[in-house]
Design an enzyme around this catalytic site. Structure first.
Site, short mmCIF file in Angstrom:
data_model
loop_
_atom_site.label_atom_id
_atom_site.label_comp_id
_atom_site.label_asym_id
_atom_site.label_seq_id
_atom_site.Cartn_x
_atom_site.Cartn_y
_atom_site.Cartn_z
N GLY A 238 -3.11 -0.60 7.31
CA GLY A 238 -3.39 0.19 6.14
C GLY A 238 -4.31 -0.56 5.21
N GLY A 239 -4.58 0.05 4.07
CA GLY A 239 -5.47 -0.56 3.11
C GLY A 239 -4.92 -1.86 2.56
N GLN A 240 -3.59 -1.99 2.60
CA GLN A 240 -3.01 -3.17 1.96
C GLN A 240 -2.44 -4.16 2.95
OE1 GLN A 240 -0.32 -1.35 -0.80
NE2 GLN A 240 -1.80 -1.58 -2.47
N GLY A 241 -2.39 -3.78 4.20
CA GLY A 241 -1.85 -4.77 5.14
C GLY A 241 -1.69 -4.20 6.53
N THR A 242 -1.19 -5.08 7.40
CA THR A 242 -0.97 -4.73 8.79
C THR A 242 0.52 -4.80 9.06
OG1 THR A 242 -3.03 -5.84 9.24
CG2 THR A 242 -1.68 -5.28 11.13
N LYS B 201 5.38 -6.51 7.44
CA LYS B 201 4.10 -6.13 6.86
C LYS B 201 3.40 -7.39 6.37
CE LYS B 201 1.67 -3.35 3.59
NZ LYS B 201 1.64 -2.08 2.91
N ASP C 225 -0.82 3.14 -2.49
CA ASP C 225 -1.45 3.69 -1.29
C ASP C 225 -0.61 4.86 -0.77
OD1 ASP C 225 -3.24 4.06 0.72
OD2 ASP C 225 -2.50 2.40 1.97
#
Ligand SMILES: *[C@@H]1O[C@H](CO)[C@@H](O)[C@H](O)[C@H]1NC(C)=O
Ligand SMILES: *[C@@H]1O[C@H](CO)[C@@H](O)[C@H](O)[C@H]1NC(C)=O
Ligand SMILES: *[C@@H]1O[C@H](CO)[C@@H](O)[C@H](O)[C@H]1NC(C)=O
Ligand SMILES: *[C@@H]1O[C@H](CO)[C@@H](O)[C@H](O)[C@H]1NC(C)=O
Ligand SMILES: *[C@@H]1O[C@H](CO)[C@@H](O)[C@H](O)[C@H]1NC(C)=O
Ligand SMILES: *[C@@H]1O[C@H](CO)[C@@H](O)[C@H](O)[C@H]1NC(C)=O
Ligand SMILES: *[C@@H]1O[C@H](CO)[C@@H](O)[C@H](O)[C@H]1NC(C)=O
Ligand SMILES: *[C@@H]1O[C@H](CO)[C@@H](O)[C@H](O)[C@H]1NC(C)=O
Ligand SMILES: *[C@@H]1O[C@H](CO)[C@@H](O)[C@H](O)[C@H]1NC(C)=O
Ligand SMILES: *[C@@H]1O[C@H](CO)[C@@H](O)[C@H](O)[C@H]1NC(C)=O
Length: 740
Positions: free
Chosen positions: A429-433, A447, A545
């Site tokens: 995602g935009g903030q992490g994997t 995460k 998000d």
């Protein structure tokens, strides 16, 4: 015992004592003297019985030592010689009888003795004399010489010279055992020369003889020693012929000393004994009286040793003293050594110590480096931990006793995700994997936030974590713990068996399923409640998000908001917009400052999607929000709504929901309703009678088979040994597991 028996015993004792006397040589003193002459064994005084054999027995009469009728002057063991006085033979003219009168004699030596040819000379004195020495037995002439004085004048002779004038001398052959002198008859001292030299003399004498002219003219030569002159006899042991034979009979072998050796006699048959080299003493005697080692080192210089002398049996060793080197056999042959042995030893020790030290140091350095590397890693972990506010977090956790929040180590996380294997990735995602993993035998979603924690936000982030971990809301995915030992923090969530709202929307669009308005509103309401709960916490948590992919649908299509927690770590000055296009608040794009209203906007887009079944952004078309706003303005809302839910009876509810959505999407953000308000409104709409009268047909999540299948999941580390757990009693659970 009978008288005969007594006699026999007595005889035996006598015989034994006689035998003992013969063998008692060892007890005979070696320094017996007679008339100043030392008597060494094998010689001995006849009366003492100490001689080796009868032929070696000597008589001591009136302090004079005799071998038979020879007076003994000296006995030498080393030379194997005995020096005796020999009778001088004379040949004189008798004026009365006008004849020559001879005074000669004959002697046969006993077996050990021979006339020494090396030391003796047959010496003749006279002015007209010829004399022979002959073997007594066969009267063969062995040797002889003529002495004369030119013109009969004795004055022509020279003192000390015996070369034919007044005196002549000649060597004798070896091995002579008989002694006999003849005077040549034709050479006489009669007539004219009688007055000057009446007598001629002949004698076998040793080298001590010195001719004097007075011997010619007077009787001096005959009277000096009572008509005798010194002569040397060679003696030897004649019982064996040579040294091969002699040692075979140990009883008769004369070389009794341990350090003696047999030497073949040089004069006559038989052998003599001598001490081995380096020994001295009497080779014919045993033990202490026999051959003893010469301590050459007592007088080292006589043995040409000018260094350190070490005596050893039969010899000695000679080397330069410590600290010098060279040839110790030469005077001054030893030169001072620049490196004495002790120094060389010391250097050797030092060098080997240095080498050992070097090896040790090398090893230590390697170990140290390895250590440093390991510590650097540890320190990095620790630094990350500190950087990410781990200490702070730990203290806060300690302060709050009733929360279960775990701090995991980097090793645990690495092991659980197979070192972040891409096979374990279940979402990005935009903030992490997000990785799927098993920690402490529990399935979790890990995460990995994309960004490192900004120093200024550390406190906020930690506080947020503490708050999040206390969140226990049915529509919020539970945070189990975190790991702060990486640069970017890791958040560990409960793992939910689910689909996402995104997938459900895809199904709605494909028209494969009929999802009722009620279900849609309920999902929206549940999501809104969750967000509202997060926003209403003492320290509001902003999702940042919000999108369908982040709303999980657990069993029974229960919505669970996930993927929060990373939003706070970014600093205020974040240059890149976070979030997903289509759901991002245009206001946020202006200010890059996340607020609760941004989440409201994003939620509004989701609500629109649920109502219209359209994607927020599609290529070549206007955005959904724009289309919606235009439809609202032109009152053509029904055109963009999902035909599945459009129905006159429910239009009122739909319209209310659409109005709510438009409120959520309004710009500026300040005028938007709070999430709590939105949630409340949606709950109310979802429970409306018009909506409730259409029940949702059964919809099993596992029927949603048309979705993109993430088949790589099964290869993820930690999956295989726990997969059985998921399947037990989970009928409704998807065959495809998808975590986010
Ligand atoms: C020495 O004395 C012994 C006995 O007294 C005698 O038999 C021998 O002839 C003597 N020898 C000489 C050389 O006088
Ligand atoms: C015996 O001989 C040794 C050397 O051969 C000599 O030194 C010593 O004086 C001699 N003794 C007599 C009594 O002649
Ligand atoms: C001594 O010798 C000479 C000749 O050499 C001889 O004529 C003379 O008879 C000899 N005298 C005696 C006593 O033998
Ligand atoms: C020495 O004298 C003896 C008699 O006294 C005699 O028989 C002998 O032949 C003489 N020998 C010589 C060489 O004159
Ligand atoms: C004595 O005789 C021996 C043996 O024949 C010989 O080797 C040696 O040279 C002789 N000595 C002299 C002085 O002639
Ligand atoms: C030789 O020596 C003796 C004494 O030793 C002496 O009387 C004599 O005159 C000497 N003869 C000569 C020729 O010098
Ligand atoms: C030499 O001396 C011996 C012993 O003293 C003696 O018997 C002999 O007659 C002497 N000879 C001469 C020629 O004087
Ligand atoms: C060894 O010598 C001794 C004494 O001379 C003699 O009695 C004996 O028979 C000898 N032994 C042999 C084996 O020749
Ligand atoms: C050593 O040799 C020296 C001279 O060469 C001599 O005077 C001395 O007596 C010798 N000493 C021994 C023990 O042989
Ligand atoms: C030492 O010197 C001696 C005498 O010059 C010589 O015989 C000997 O060989 C030398 N030894 C060495 C080791 O050079």
């Amino acid at each position: 015992m009978s008288p005969q028996g007594h006699q026999v015993l007595w005889l035996a004792v006598v015989w034994l004592s006689v035998a003992f006397a013969g063998a008692a040589n060892a007890e005979c003193p070696d320094n017996t003297m007679c008339g100043g002459v030392n008597i060494p064994y094998p010689f001995g005084i006849r009366s003492s019985g100490c001689a080796l054999a009868p032929h070696f027995e000597l008589d001591c009469n009136n302090s004079k030592l005799f071998l038979g009728d020879f007076e003994v002057l000296n006995i030498s063991i080393q030379l194997s010689q005995i020096r005796v006085l020999n009778r001088i033979s004379s040949f004189c003219y008798n004026p009365k009888s006008r004849e020559m009168k001879n005074n000669t004699w004959v002697k046969t030596l006993s077996s050990p003795y021979r006339l020494s040819n090396s030391t003796n000379k047959f010496t003749v004195i006279g002015c007209r004399t010829l004399a022979y020495i002959a073997d007594a037995k066969d009267e063969r002439y062995m040797s002889g010489c003529v002495s004369s004085c030119p013109g009969g004048d004795a004055r022509s002779a020279i003192n000390g010279t015996c070369s034919g004038i007044g005196c002549c001398e000649t060597a004798i052959p070896t091995g002579l055992r008989n002694y006999r002198v003849y005077f040549g008859k034709g050479f006489n001292t009669s007539a004219s020369i009688y007055y000057a030299t009446p007598c001629s003399y002949a004698v076998l004498t040793d080298s001590t003889f010195k001719f004097s002219t007075s011997y010619l003219t007077s009787l001096e030569f005959n009277t000096t020693d009572g008509g005798r002159a010194p002569m040397v006899l060679d003696w030897a042991i004649r019982t064996a012929n040579n040294c091969q034979e002699a040692p075979k009979n140990l009883t008769s072998y004369a070389c009794k000393s341990e350090n003696s050796q047999c030497v073949i006699s040089s004069n006559g048959p038989g052998y003599i004994c001598s001490c081995k080299e380096g020994f001295q003493g009497n080779p014919y005697r045993q033990g202490r009286n026999g051959c003893q080692d010469i301590n050459e080192c007592e007088n080292a210089e006589n043995h040409s040793c000018y260094g350190e002398c070490n005596n050893r049996p039969g010899g000695f060793e000679c080397h330069c003293r410590a600290g010098s080197r060279g040839n110790a056999s030469i005077p001054g042959g030893c030169q001072k050594d620049y490196l004495p042995p002790r120094a060389r030893l010391a250097i050797g020790v030092v060098v080997s110590l240095l080498f050992a030290l070097l090896v040790f140091l090398g090893w230590e350095v390697i170990r140290h480096k390895r250590n440093i590397k390991r510590q650097a890693l540890l320190r990095m972990d620790d630094e990350n931990f500190q950087q990410n506010g781990g200490q702070l977090l730990r203290e806060m956790i300690r302060a709050e006793a009733n929360i279960t929040f775990n701090l995991y180590s980097s090793e645990q996380i690495k092991a659980a995700t197979n070192n972040f294997d891409i096979a374990c990735i279940v979402g990005k995602g935009g903030q992490g994997t997000v990785y799927r993993a098993v920690l402490d035998e529990v399935s979790v979603a890990i995460k990995r936030c994309n960004n490192e924690i900004d120093e200024s936000r550390k406190m906020d982030f930690v506080q947020e974590l503490v708050i999040l971990c206390r969140v226990n809301h049915p529509n919020v995915v539970k945070l189990l713990g975190c790991c702060l030992q990486f640069k970017a923090p890791m958040l560990i969530y409960e793992f939910v068996q689910h689909k996402t709202l995104q997938e459900l929307l895809d199904l709605i669009r494909s028209r494969m399923f009929h999802v009722t308005l009620g279900t849609r509103l309920r999902i929206a309401a549940e999501s809104a409640t969750a967000l509202a709960h997060l926003h209403s916490l003492p320290r509001p948590i902003l999702h940042g998000d919000v999108k369908p992919a982040n709303i999980l649908l657990a069993e029974g299509l229960v919505a669970k908001v996930s993927d929060f927690g990373c939003s706070t770590i970014d600093g205020k000055t974040q240059a890149v917009a976070k979030g997903t296009p289509g759901y991002m608040d245009p206001d946020y794009l202006l200010e890059y400052q996340l607020t609760a209203k941004n989440d409201v906007y994003s939620f509004g887009v989701i609500l629109l999607e649920l109502l219209t079944g359209k994607v927020p952004l599609s290529k070549g078309e206007k955005s959904l929000t724009l289309m919606f706003q235009e439809a609202m303005a032109s009152d053509t809302l029904a055109d963009i709504l999902d035909s599945d839910i459009v129905d006159e009876t429910r239009m009122i509810v739909i319209r209310q929901a659409a109005v709510l959505a438009s409120q959520c999407l309004v710009v500026p953000s300040i005028t938007r309703p709070t999430m709590t308000l939105v949630a409340a409104k949606l709950q109310q709409l979802a429970l409306a009678d018009e909506v409730q009268q259409y029940p949702q047909p059964p919809l099993l999540l596992e029927d949603m088979s048309c979705m993109e299948v993430r088949s790589t999941m099964s290869t993820c580390y930690g999956e295989s040994n726990t997969s059985g757990v998921y399947n037990i009693g989970k009928k409704a659970v998807l065959s495809i597991e998808f975590a986010r």
